[in-house]
Design a protein around this motif. Sequence first.
Motif: not given
Length: 435
Positions: A284-285, A306-311, A371-378, A427-429
């Motif tokens: 995942a990116e 959002v725009y890192r994921v293809p339409a 810092n350096d912590t993931p907190f949300a996913i699309f 597919n996931m950001v």
Amino acid sequence: MGNEELEAVKKALAAMKKIELTGFTNTETATAYFKEKEMILEGIVKTMETITVQESSEMEALKATVKSLRDELKGRAANPRELTRKELQYRLGKALAAAWTGNHGALAELSFTPNLKADNWTNPRDVSWGEKGWNVNEKAALGSPMGNLSTNDQYLINPIYETEIMQDAAKKSVMMPLVRHRPMMGPSIFLPTRDRGGVQLHWLTAYGQQITGSKPQGAQRVELKAYTLAGYIPWYDEFEEDVFIDLGAMFIDEFTEVYGQEFDRQCLLADDDPFTGAMAVDGAEEVEIAGADINGLTWKDFRDAVYRVPAEERKDCAWFLHETVLNHIANIEDADGRPIWRRPTEAMPGKLDLYPYHEVSIMPQIGAVENDTPFAIFMNPKRIQHGNRKGIEIKKFDGTTESMEYGELFLRFRKRDGFLVTRPSGNMVILKTKP
């Protein structure tokens, strides 16, 4: 003539044996259903009276089948509707108490069945209750252990009750109604997962033209494994009949609450424990927010991610985040001190910068994001595969330190599930803070 009529009776009885097990949504449908079945039986009886074949033993067997079906119809027609909430709680509570005290007759009456093996659980259809106790209906493979049915103390919940309980659990979970569910008949299945671009098209503009092009991308085979999840509910002394409803309600509440949260954890946060969720999966990116820390988060960070994921993938995606992160966005103000996202008189929008969002209580709260912590996913939640092995097992459990030292007892429940995040790359950001 008699033989032809006999064969017709056999076919009619074979069709009659399929009587619905789960009840009906309204009384009118049930009445019509059972009336139709009764008319078929009456026709079979009249046909049998005209048969003059000599095989009396076969006729007696057919008559016994008719009698059994009639009795079954009467029992089903007496209570054709679905269970009410209190009836479900009462019957479940009664069965839990029976499992605790070893009342096999009550368990059989409520369609609970003994579970004989730890790895390959018993199929409830293979066990029945008879005059001498539990019977295994189907012959096991040569060399299989018999199991001790008389002292067995772990039982599978009535499948109808299990369905009702899992519907309640889905209300406690964010991810359960969203992910892709697959039934599992064994501990492991292989799934073909194909990403975009797997099929290639070629125009042929002349006869005999060679089809050129690269080899199409085949489906990737991934393994979905199921493991057993166990939980323990405190058990307090003896439960009498007047608290069966409370006991059933307690089990449903305790099970659905913890199972719903654990379902979400395995889908999102688990890191090889025992599965890997979307927030920890490789591929995942990860996108860093523009601000120095979480307090600098703005709606633009969500738009950039959002725009890192293809339409074509993006149209099925949604945000998954904690409500405190959403509240932070809702309180961002413009230069005049007015909220950008919504004003005090407006309802909470259903979308975050044109894309739906889901508030998940187990996701990181904004105050705990360092810092350096993931907190949300699309992502598209259908990328997460849930393997569902049917069956909830209950067992009296007193082999704990607490039971020896304090006399505290537990009711153990077990369920088997598998989780797998497929094709995260592209597919996931994941939105995260800077290092």
